[in-house]
Design an enzyme around this catalytic site. Sequence first.
Site, mmCIF file in Angstrom:
data_model
loop_
_atom_site.group_PDB
_atom_site.id
_atom_site.type_symbol
_atom_site.label_atom_id
_atom_site.label_comp_id
_atom_site.label_asym_id
_atom_site.label_seq_id
_atom_site.Cartn_x
_atom_site.Cartn_y
_atom_site.Cartn_z
ATOM 1 N N ASP A 82 -62.450 30.286 45.879
ATOM 2 C CA ASP A 82 -61.654 29.853 47.029
ATOM 3 C C ASP A 82 -60.562 30.888 47.353
ATOM 4 O O ASP A 82 -60.003 31.509 46.431
ATOM 5 C CB ASP A 82 -61.017 28.501 46.663
ATOM 6 N N HIS A 83 -60.253 31.071 48.612
ATOM 7 C CA HIS A 83 -59.111 31.888 49.079
ATOM 8 C C HIS A 83 -58.863 33.171 48.299
ATOM 9 O O HIS A 83 -57.788 33.341 47.698
ATOM 10 C CB HIS A 83 -57.815 31.070 49.028
ATOM 11 N N GLY A 209 -57.611 21.905 53.430
ATOM 12 C CA GLY A 209 -56.543 20.900 53.372
ATOM 13 C C GLY A 209 -57.097 19.488 53.457
ATOM 14 O O GLY A 209 -56.552 18.635 54.151
ATOM 15 N N SER A 211 -57.087 17.032 51.396
ATOM 16 C CA SER A 211 -56.383 15.924 50.726
ATOM 17 C C SER A 211 -55.577 15.110 51.722
ATOM 18 O O SER A 211 -54.895 15.666 52.583
ATOM 19 C CB SER A 211 -55.419 16.468 49.660
ATOM 20 N N ASN A 230 -62.722 20.863 51.812
ATOM 21 C CA ASN A 230 -62.076 21.272 50.560
ATOM 22 C C ASN A 230 -61.063 20.239 50.106
ATOM 23 O O ASN A 230 -60.194 19.845 50.890
ATOM 24 C CB ASN A 230 -61.319 22.594 50.764
HETATM 25 P P1 13P Z 1 -55.764 20.348 49.644
HETATM 26 O O1 13P Z 1 -54.961 20.834 48.486
HETATM 27 O O2 13P Z 1 -54.910 19.874 50.757
HETATM 28 O O3 13P Z 1 -56.773 19.349 49.239
HETATM 29 O O4 13P Z 1 -56.542 21.607 50.239
HETATM 30 C C1 13P Z 1 -57.576 22.164 49.513
HETATM 31 C C2 13P Z 1 -58.091 23.414 50.144
HETATM 32 O O5 13P Z 1 -58.206 23.520 51.349
HETATM 33 C C3 13P Z 1 -58.500 24.487 49.242
HETATM 34 O O6 13P Z 1 -58.894 25.631 49.928
#
Ligand code: 13P
Length: 293
Positions: A82-83, A209, A211, A230
């Site tokens: 990720d990222h 994002g 969550s 994600n």
């Molecule tokens: P959250 O932490 O808001 O779930 O986002 C996760 C995310 O986008 C990881 O790349």
Amino acid sequence: MALVSSTPMLKQARESGYGIVAFNVHSLDMLYAVVEAAAELESPVIIQTTVGTVRNLGPDSVVSSARAAAEKYKIPVALHLDHCTEFEVIVKCIRAGYTSVMIDASMYPFEENVKRTNQVMEIAKFLDINVEAELGKVGGVEDDIVVSDEDAEKAIPFECKEFIKLTGVPTLAPAIGTAHGIYSGDPDIDFERIKQIAELVDVPLVLHGGSAIPGDDVKRCVSLGMAKMNVSTELKNAYSAAIRDHFINEPDSLDPRQYLKFAKEAAKELAKSKILLVGSQGKASSTKRFIHQ
Ligand code: 13P
């Protein structure tokens, strides 16, 4: 089964109108919690780690645990980085056995983002590896990447089309108003923008994002073409809260098998609720058929 690329599973999800959840795991125990949750719901799943977790656990131990879990539970599992802003870390993870990587060059101007994404595509095109790139800037905090509300920027639809044309990247994360972390109010999701982007590009789109987005909003995003969601913060919080609650009740507890058992159960429950939200339950066998076509 062996770890699979996330490209076919996400393509199938977008074409069929459901989503796949990509869970950020921070420990091998969390990795197993997620794969077990997906297996109990017969769902394909993506395990992802940030660069911080790669450094903490080492790419080899993440890969061998993910492989062992995928073989044990016989569902399609992809392992995603990720990222990542560093080309060297991407190469290291691919060599270790990751089947999907994100090159995050969203902090650079469009042309530089294209250049850095193409650098990764040059390698990925010879391998069965998914590549994800980001356009616009997703706000919030994810490991070392911090984007303030003022710096967050939504993706521009025609740039998304141009970006896909110039890079051929198989998965795109356009910023559309969500942020990493827990929101103070409800997120301000730009559904019209998702619709415009999805009309211009047919690759699976990624909802960062994930969550604490209200359930109906998640479903709407998925129906518009956001095929990957994600989830990091909520999983991490559920896991940690179970450990904290255990120690509040039993401050002298010394057996990790006790408190980790509760943490794993909490992570599993959270993972199951997100899988049900995006509608990928029961899709493991059709995904397997799609992968082997
Ligand atoms: P959250 O932490 O808001 O779930 O986002 C996760 C995310 O986008 C990881 O790349």
